[in-house]
Design an enzyme around this catalytic site. Structure first.
Site, mmCIF file in Angstrom:
data_model
loop_
_atom_site.group_PDB
_atom_site.id
_atom_site.type_symbol
_atom_site.label_atom_id
_atom_site.label_comp_id
_atom_site.label_asym_id
_atom_site.label_seq_id
_atom_site.Cartn_x
_atom_site.Cartn_y
_atom_site.Cartn_z
ATOM 1 C CB SER A 69 38.600 41.672 38.940
ATOM 2 O OG SER A 69 38.393 42.248 37.685
ATOM 3 C CG ASN A 70 42.572 41.105 42.593
ATOM 4 O OD1 ASN A 70 42.138 39.973 42.628
ATOM 5 N ND2 ASN A 70 43.471 41.491 41.718
ATOM 6 C CG HIS A 103 48.708 44.104 41.101
ATOM 7 N ND1 HIS A 103 47.453 43.801 41.573
ATOM 8 C CD2 HIS A 103 49.254 42.934 40.687
ATOM 9 C CE1 HIS A 103 47.240 42.505 41.437
ATOM 10 N NE2 HIS A 103 48.313 41.951 40.907
ATOM 11 C CG HIS A 114 36.807 49.209 63.672
ATOM 12 N ND1 HIS A 114 37.345 50.241 64.389
ATOM 13 C CD2 HIS A 114 36.483 49.727 62.453
ATOM 14 C CE1 HIS A 114 37.355 51.336 63.651
ATOM 15 N NE2 HIS A 114 36.840 51.040 62.473
#
Length: 130
Positions: free
Chosen positions: A120-121, A97, A20
């Site tokens: 695209s992360n 970013h 978790h």
């Protein structure tokens, strides 16, 4: 031998070991990988394996509590955010970013895809299935 689902042994092992709050990054080809974070490299040519392909398969295997993307994605590719929300249906957070890259230093691993689209992360935060 597994006959369906996620077949990549290293990625299976990584997901099975997560607890978790642990973070897993799915990255395009350009995201810098922190020095001490292992890379699970799925990229074999431009565009293959795509970011969304990896996300869909991993989302079927990993209990996801929430996720984080870069703010810049909203401006560069808003349709990708909609697709992510359609797959995950979980709470999300956006960071710059630079902050995203800094946070990725605490990830269990980075899954590098062949995605050729900037920003695209995603950071997937593991949940608990109970």
């Amino acid at each position: 031998m597994k006959k369906n689902g996620l077949l990549h042994s290293e990625l299976n092992k990584t997901i099975a070991a997560m607890g978790h709050g642990d973070m897993l990054v799915i990255a395009d080809t350009g995201l810098p990988v922190p020095v001490d974070v292992p890379v699970i490299d799925l990229a074999f040519c431009k565009g293959k394996i795509s970011f969304l392909d990896a996300l869909e398969v991993i989302a079927d295997e990993l209990e996801i509590e929430s996720y984080i993307v870069a703010e810049e994605l909203q401006h560069r590719n808003a349709s990708l955010i909609e697709k992510i929300q359609g797959i995950l249906k979980k709470p999300s957070e956006q960071l710059t970013h630079e902050a995203f890259k800094d946070l990725s230093k605490g990830a269990i691993a980075v899954v590098r895809t062949g995605e050729w689209t900037p920003y695209s992360n995603i950071i997937l935060v593991a949940g608990v299935p109970f």
